[in-house]
Design an enzyme around this catalytic site. Structure first.
Site, mmCIF file in Angstrom:
data_model
loop_
_atom_site.group_PDB
_atom_site.id
_atom_site.type_symbol
_atom_site.label_atom_id
_atom_site.label_comp_id
_atom_site.label_asym_id
_atom_site.label_seq_id
_atom_site.Cartn_x
_atom_site.Cartn_y
_atom_site.Cartn_z
ATOM 1 C CB CYS A 126 0.860 -2.836 -9.338
ATOM 2 S SG CYS A 126 -0.934 -3.041 -7.851
ATOM 3 C CB CYS B 175 -5.291 -2.877 -8.318
ATOM 4 S SG CYS B 175 -3.881 -3.169 -7.600
ATOM 5 C CB CYS C 208 -17.299 -11.740 -10.996
ATOM 6 S SG CYS C 208 -17.512 -12.698 -12.923
ATOM 7 C CB CYS D 53 -1.832 -0.097 -10.779
ATOM 8 S SG CYS D 53 -2.774 -1.662 -11.075
ATOM 9 C CB CYS E 3 -3.016 -6.003 -9.467
ATOM 10 S SG CYS E 3 -2.904 -4.942 -10.561
#
Length: 141
Positions: A57, A103, A128, A106, A54
């Site tokens: 984070c 995510c 996607c 976060c 991510c």
């Protein structure tokens, strides 16, 4: 729709902190659920071996061995790196029902997941994901 047995560490920041950390383009996608234009993201055609984290984070989200060519304009994966890496939630924006991918650490917007499209993948799913929501950490030597 959250599943799994272990808990993912949570990253909590104010919107002001997110704005200071992320570029305006990153903030628009990750924190406001915008979408980058198709075929423009840096990881759309990437074949580098590694881990996709991510961008907000640093949590591990996907691995290159689950990335596949879907020709949809965004990086596509058939499975998250860990069942607890992402959270799925219903998205009724744009006048349709889709499944948003966030995510788990976060709660940043990553993209959407689609099922039953006929890709020859083990899960019959296509995560996607916006390139700008990811950071690739290469494991190539």
């Amino acid at each position: 729709m959250e599943s799994g047995t272990h808990t993912t560490p949570k990253v909590v920041k104010t919107e002001q902190e997110w704005r200071a950390q992320l570029s305006p383009e990153e903030y628009a996608v990750l924190r406001q659920a915008a979408t980058e234009r198709p075929f423009t993201g840096e990881y759309n055609d990437t074949k580098t071996e590694g881990v996709y984290e991510c961008r907000a984070c640093g949590a591990e989200l996907f691995r290159s061995d689950t990335k596949f060519e879907s020709h949809c304009g965004w990086p596509s994966f058939y499975d998250p790196a860990d069942s607890d890496a992402v959270v799925l939630r219903e998205d009724r924006s744009l006048g349709m029902v889709r499944t948003e991918v966030l995510c788990a650490s976060c709660h940043s917007h990553l993209g959407h997941v689609f099922e039953g499209e006929g890709y020859g993948t083990p899960t019959d799913q296509r995560y996607c994901i916006n390139s700008i929501a990811l950071r690739l950490v290469s494991t190539e030597k």
